[in-house]
Design an enzyme around this catalytic site. Sequence first.
Site, PDB file in Angstrom:
ATOM      1  N   ASP A 198       0.857  -1.195   0.000  1.00 45.18           N
ATOM      2  CA  ASP A 198       0.000   0.000   0.000  1.00 45.18           C
ATOM      3  C   ASP A 198       0.895   1.248   0.000  1.00 45.18           C
ATOM      4  O   ASP A 198       1.897   1.312   0.727  1.00 45.18           O
ATOM      5  CB  ASP A 198      -0.899  -0.014   1.261  1.00 45.18           C
ATOM      6  CG  ASP A 198      -1.955   1.063   1.213  1.00 45.18           C
ATOM      7  OD1 ASP A 198      -3.053   0.781   0.678  1.00 45.18           O
ATOM      8  OD2 ASP A 198      -1.680   2.185   1.682  1.00 45.18           O
ATOM      9  N   GLU A 242      -5.015   2.281  -3.904  1.00 46.54           N
ATOM     10  CA  GLU A 242      -3.553   2.331  -3.973  1.00 46.54           C
ATOM     11  C   GLU A 242      -2.950   1.054  -3.409  1.00 46.54           C
ATOM     12  O   GLU A 242      -1.805   1.022  -2.992  1.00 46.54           O
ATOM     13  CB  GLU A 242      -3.017   3.566  -3.227  1.00 46.54           C
ATOM     14  CG  GLU A 242      -3.209   3.539  -1.717  1.00 46.54           C
ATOM     15  CD  GLU A 242      -4.540   4.132  -1.254  1.00 46.54           C
ATOM     16  OE1 GLU A 242      -5.536   4.030  -2.018  1.00 46.54           O
ATOM     17  OE2 GLU A 242      -4.584   4.686  -0.146  1.00 46.54           O
TER      18      GLU A 242
END
Lengths: 329, 114
Positions: A198, A242
């Site tokens: 992430d 993301e």
Amino acid sequence: MAILIVDDSADSRALIKRLLEKHGLGDILIAESATDAFALLGLDHPVCLAENIELILMDGVMPGIDGIKACGLIKSHACFKDVPIIVITASDDAETLEKAFAAGAMDFITKPVKQLELKARVNSALNMKHAIDQRKAREAELVKVLEELEGLNRELSRLSSLDGLTGIANRRHFDQIFEMEWRRAIRAGHDLSIVFLDIDFFKYYNDTYGHQEGDDCLKKIAVAAGSVLKRPADLLARYGGEEFVIILPETGVDGAYEVAQQIRSAIEMCNIPHSASQIADHVTVSIGVAGGKISLADKSQELIALADKALYEAKNGGRNQVRVAGAVS
Amino acid sequence: MQTYLDFCKFLVTEASVNNRVVIDSDLEDLIPGFIEKRQEDIQAINAAAATGDYETIINIGHNLKGIGGGYGFDRITKLGAAIEQAGKQQDGDKACELVQVMKTYLEHVEIHYE
């Protein structure tokens, strides 16, 4: 498309030609012998000329190669399979006709040629030839459409498994491959690892640089992470937002940790400016790793949950780091 | 003897047939050439009969049989068949007589185009 008249008699050739012309069939080729006909038809050439011929009118009795033998020789070429041959013969005895039909003739006309009979039989042969040609054209069209459809399906299938922004596998494809690798790991007794990744402070990145730059950043992360993976079976996918995920078949947590560190490092090396990050002046990622031997009693979602948990530990531990979860069970 | 009698009957029948033929006007320009070529056939058959070349007689007879009626000359088809037969029987005299019949026929035939 022409009608080919093969006849050794000049009077006969002239008569048949004139009668065909009278009925509006003006595209006529003439051969004085079977050998001439073979040359006109290109039987000795690598490319046969069947598509230029819609009908052959063949005299049955000719010096040298007779009409019936010539008929057999022409029909022995696959490209003339659908070109009708009408044998024109002065002898309409059963034996001659049987030989003509056995040689591949579709019909016969008796000499002396009668206008009405010639017209009717030629029309019937041409109608049949046109019907065959139309059917073949439709079949060819169908094959072409099917090929296009197959190509489009393949492309559709490929596109449906890709993430539109980054070009790597999407979540749907990840789910399919992960289930497959999970079962394979159980069957083969191999290790299987999952890596969750992430981007740190990505919301701030978007707020600072805008969504366009955010998208570019995601693409760069995908490229950097992908460059670390060397084996065909390793799969990098966009999990959502993301967040990225990597499947590493036949890889234990130690190996997965190594790969994760390389990815983290590769992304740092990209040196993508991130002024809003609270831990660095460039983009960094946090990574969670889980893996090990899989048994029948384990559930695939548990491995994902463990990797996700490890990711949160990496976040809570200060970000820009790799954390490894405990064993699956 | 019977064969000879049949042949004589054939000649009598041929001689008594009406010399008028009706030919498709689409073929009109082909007819002078057609008749000219028959003169060549007549000479060739006579020459072949003189040398005993029955193969030539058969071939010409076969061709005449095949084309005559197509142009509208049914009689030429019949004569051609008889000439072919004479050739097969190696009867040169008969072939010459038949050719003479054809020669006379062509000299007297009345052609009408429709």
